[in-house]
Design a protein around this motif. Structure first.
Motif, PDB file in Angstrom:
ATOM      1  N   VAL A  17       0.837  -1.209   0.000  1.00 55.79           N
ATOM      2  CA  VAL A  17       0.000   0.000   0.000  1.00 55.79           C
ATOM      3  C   VAL A  17       0.866   1.250   0.000  1.00 55.79           C
ATOM      4  O   VAL A  17       1.711   1.422   0.876  1.00 55.79           O
ATOM      5  N   ALA A  41      -7.443   7.186   2.351  1.00 54.65           N
ATOM      6  CA  ALA A  41      -6.812   8.080   1.378  1.00 54.65           C
ATOM      7  C   ALA A  41      -5.373   8.411   1.742  1.00 54.65           C
ATOM      8  O   ALA A  41      -4.554   8.719   0.880  1.00 54.65           O
ATOM      9  N   LYS A  43      -4.833  10.358   4.864  1.00 51.44           N
ATOM     10  CA  LYS A  43      -4.891  11.563   5.699  1.00 51.44           C
ATOM     11  C   LYS A  43      -4.147  11.384   7.019  1.00 51.44           C
ATOM     12  O   LYS A  43      -3.304  12.204   7.385  1.00 51.44           O
ATOM     13  N   THR A  44      -4.485  10.315   7.743  1.00 54.41           N
ATOM     14  CA  THR A  44      -3.852  10.098   9.043  1.00 54.41           C
ATOM     15  C   THR A  44      -2.359   9.855   8.879  1.00 54.41           C
ATOM     16  O   THR A  44      -1.541  10.336   9.672  1.00 54.41           O
ATOM     17  N   GLU A 161      -9.583  14.537  11.920  1.00 50.05           N
ATOM     18  CA  GLU A 161     -11.036  14.338  12.049  1.00 50.05           C
ATOM     19  C   GLU A 161     -11.572  14.825  13.397  1.00 50.05           C
ATOM     20  O   GLU A 161     -12.138  14.044  14.166  1.00 50.05           O
TER      21      GLU A 161
HETATM   22  N1  LIG Z   1       0.446   0.999  10.275  1.00 49.45           N
HETATM   23  C1  LIG Z   1      -0.069   0.603   9.100  1.00 49.45           C
HETATM   24  N2  LIG Z   1       0.190  -0.629   8.612  1.00 49.45           N
HETATM   25  C2  LIG Z   1      -0.322  -1.025   7.416  1.00 49.45           C
HETATM   26  N3  LIG Z   1      -1.072  -0.266   6.634  1.00 49.45           N
HETATM   27  C3  LIG Z   1      -1.373   0.975   7.051  1.00 49.45           C
HETATM   28  C4  LIG Z   1      -0.881   1.474   8.308  1.00 49.45           C
HETATM   29  N4  LIG Z   1      -1.338   2.730   8.464  1.00 49.45           N
HETATM   30  C5  LIG Z   1      -2.073   3.001   7.373  1.00 49.45           C
HETATM   31  N5  LIG Z   1      -2.083   1.956   6.513  1.00 49.45           N
HETATM   32  C6  LIG Z   1      -2.771   1.917   5.206  1.00 49.45           C
HETATM   33  O1  LIG Z   1      -2.443   3.095   4.510  1.00 49.45           O
HETATM   34  C7  LIG Z   1      -3.588   3.619   3.821  1.00 49.45           C
HETATM   35  C8  LIG Z   1      -3.862   5.033   4.300  1.00 49.45           C
HETATM   36  O2  LIG Z   1      -4.325   4.974   5.647  1.00 49.45           O
HETATM   37  P1  LIG Z   1      -4.711   6.265   6.491  1.00 49.45           P
HETATM   38  O3  LIG Z   1      -4.996   5.820   7.865  1.00 49.45           O
HETATM   39  O4  LIG Z   1      -3.648   7.294   6.310  1.00 49.45           O
HETATM   40  O5  LIG Z   1      -6.035   6.729   5.757  1.00 49.45           O
HETATM   41  P2  LIG Z   1      -7.073   7.880   6.178  1.00 49.45           P
HETATM   42  O6  LIG Z   1      -7.198   8.774   5.007  1.00 49.45           O
HETATM   43  O7  LIG Z   1      -6.676   8.494   7.464  1.00 49.45           O
HETATM   44  O8  LIG Z   1      -8.429   7.057   6.344  1.00 49.45           O
HETATM   45  P3  LIG Z   1      -9.679   7.274   7.388  1.00 49.45           P
HETATM   46  O9  LIG Z   1     -10.560   8.269   6.747  1.00 49.45           O
HETATM   47  O10 LIG Z   1     -10.311   5.930   7.414  1.00 49.45           O
HETATM   48  O11 LIG Z   1      -9.131   7.688   8.694  1.00 49.45           O
HETATM   49  C9  LIG Z   1      -4.708   2.630   4.079  1.00 49.45           C
HETATM   50  O12 LIG Z   1      -4.768   1.736   3.013  1.00 49.45           O
HETATM   51  C10 LIG Z   1      -4.265   1.936   5.346  1.00 49.45           C
HETATM   52  O13 LIG Z   1      -4.781   0.624   5.419  1.00 49.45           O
END
Ligand SMILES: Nc1ncnc2c1ncn2[C@@H]1O[C@H](COP(=O)(O)OP(=O)(O)OP(=O)(O)O)[C@@H](O)[C@H]1O
Ligand SMILES: [Mg+2]
Length: 340
Positions: A17, A41, A43-44, A161
């Motif tokens: 990913v 996406a 973001k986190t 968020e």
């Molecule tokens: N520690 C981790 N190990 C494996 N995959 C991860 C890890 N952290 C994030 N990912 C993957 O990276 C991608 C982005 O994750 P992220 O948490 O940044 O998304 P987000 O935009 O914050 O989503 P949400 O709106 O659900 O909070 C996702 O596919 C997630 O599964």
């Protein structure tokens, strides 16, 4: 001069990913950047990299004038972070949680006490102040976490968020608090799934999907990209559709679309309410009876759908379990990463 939050070419992969796939950001001092995107996406991940909790595979980030990779400790002292998964200590009361944060930031005991009381009041937590956080509802925990991020007023804040799970009243109140904060000079990066929130709070918006920034601009700029305003007319009788179409063609600046079964015609226009009045007069003059007419401006929802191919709210449903993920797991992972 790079802004208070600056990133260039950030890449972070987890196995296959690409959570961040070359992200550039530049947030001028004293402004709010809204990072908007569906579940997963990135973001986190972006917030964690910018707040030193996670090392990127490549790319550069500068926050409050300091390189995140070279000076993580200094960066941490200059920022406030409110995470997606509340970082409150369950076994302390709300008041103790906030006082502890104050003490961690070297505030005197008395000052930390006063500040805690102020924040408890502002976040509607006074009544629950002396109960352990373990007994708090989801929305109360979130508010406590946000209050904790505001104990000291750092020049740069990150909120992941911030209003997810808050009821409308608490959301409105938080918006007010955020606006005050920014009026006082704080630079803020906030992520959100709520388009209305980005519309309301953010000076600039970056739409992210699959680790990439797919659009950026002010809310108005993004809306304009999606096609500007349009007139929608519902005629009373099906046989009037052809004439109504001719009338609209005279006012429109694009193709008129017709939905036969609902007798609805839509045409892109510019000219706002004045033009709407002219359209009504012309239709009336031609003896066309109308059931409904209105001027519709694109919403950020329209923008989001046209950019990502799906609605923001739908994205939440599609991946509901991500929302329900227990906070403890996220925190544990964050601590592990931070300890590296
Ligand atoms: N520690 C981790 N190990 C494996 N995959 C991860 C890890 N952290 C994030 N990912 C993957 O990276 C991608 C982005 O994750 P992220 O948490 O940044 O998304 P987000 O935009 O914050 O989503 P949400 O709106 O659900 O909070 C996702 O596919 C997630 O599964
Ligand atoms: Mg997230």
């Amino acid at each position: 001069m790079p802004g208070a939050i600056y990133a260039e070419g950030l890449v972070k992969t987890f196995g296959d990913v690409r959570a961040l796939d070359g992200v550039d950001l530049d947030v001028p001092e004293g402004t709010v950047l809204g990072l908007l995107g569906p579940n997963g996406a990135g973001k986190t991940t972006a917030v964690r990299v910018l707040t030193t909790l996670l090392r990127p595979d490549s790319g550069k980030a500068v926050v409050a004038g300091m390189d995140v990779l070279e000076h993580p400790d200094e960066v941490r002292r200059a920022i406030g972070l409110s995470g997606q998964f509340a970082a409150v200590d369950e076994y302390l009361t709300g008041r103790e949680n906030l006082q502890m944060v104050g003490r961690l930031y070297q505030m005197k005991a008395k000052a930390a006490k006063v500040r805690a009381a102020e924040l408890l009041e502002r976040f509607n937590l006074s009544d629950a102040a002396d109960r352990t956080a373990k007994t708090y509802s989801g929305g109360m925990r979130r508010r406590l976490d946000l209050a904790a991020a505001l104990v000291v007023s750092p020049p740069v804040m990150f909120m992941d968020e911030p209003t997810t799970g808050l009821d409308p009243r608490n959301r409105q109140q938080l918006w007010g608090i955020i606006q005050e904060l920014v009026a006082g000079g704080t630079t803020l990066l906030l992520t959100t799934q709520y388009l209305e929130e980005a519309d309301h709070l953010a000076h600039d918006i970056c739409v992210v999907d699959h680790g990439k920034v797919i659009a950026r601009g002010t809310s108005d700029q993004l809306k304009a990209r999606t096609g500007g305003e349009r007139v929608e007319v519902v005629v009373h009788e099906r046989q009037h559709i052809t004439t109504a179409r001719e009338v609209l063609a005279g006012f429109g600046k694009g193709e008129t679309t017709v939905e036969e079964h609902t007798r609805k015609l839509t045409v892109p226009v510019s000219g706002g309410a004045k033009l709407l009045a002219e359209v009504i007069r012309e239709l009336d003059g031609r003896g066309i009876e109308i059931d409904d007419i209105g001027l519709r401006r694109p919403t950020l929802d329209d923008v989001f759908i046209s950019l990502t191919g799906h609605a923001a709210e739908k994205a939440v449903e599609d991946n509901g379990d991500a929302q329900a993920a227990p906070g403890a797991k996220g925190r544990k992972a964050a601590r592990k990463e931070a300890a590296k």
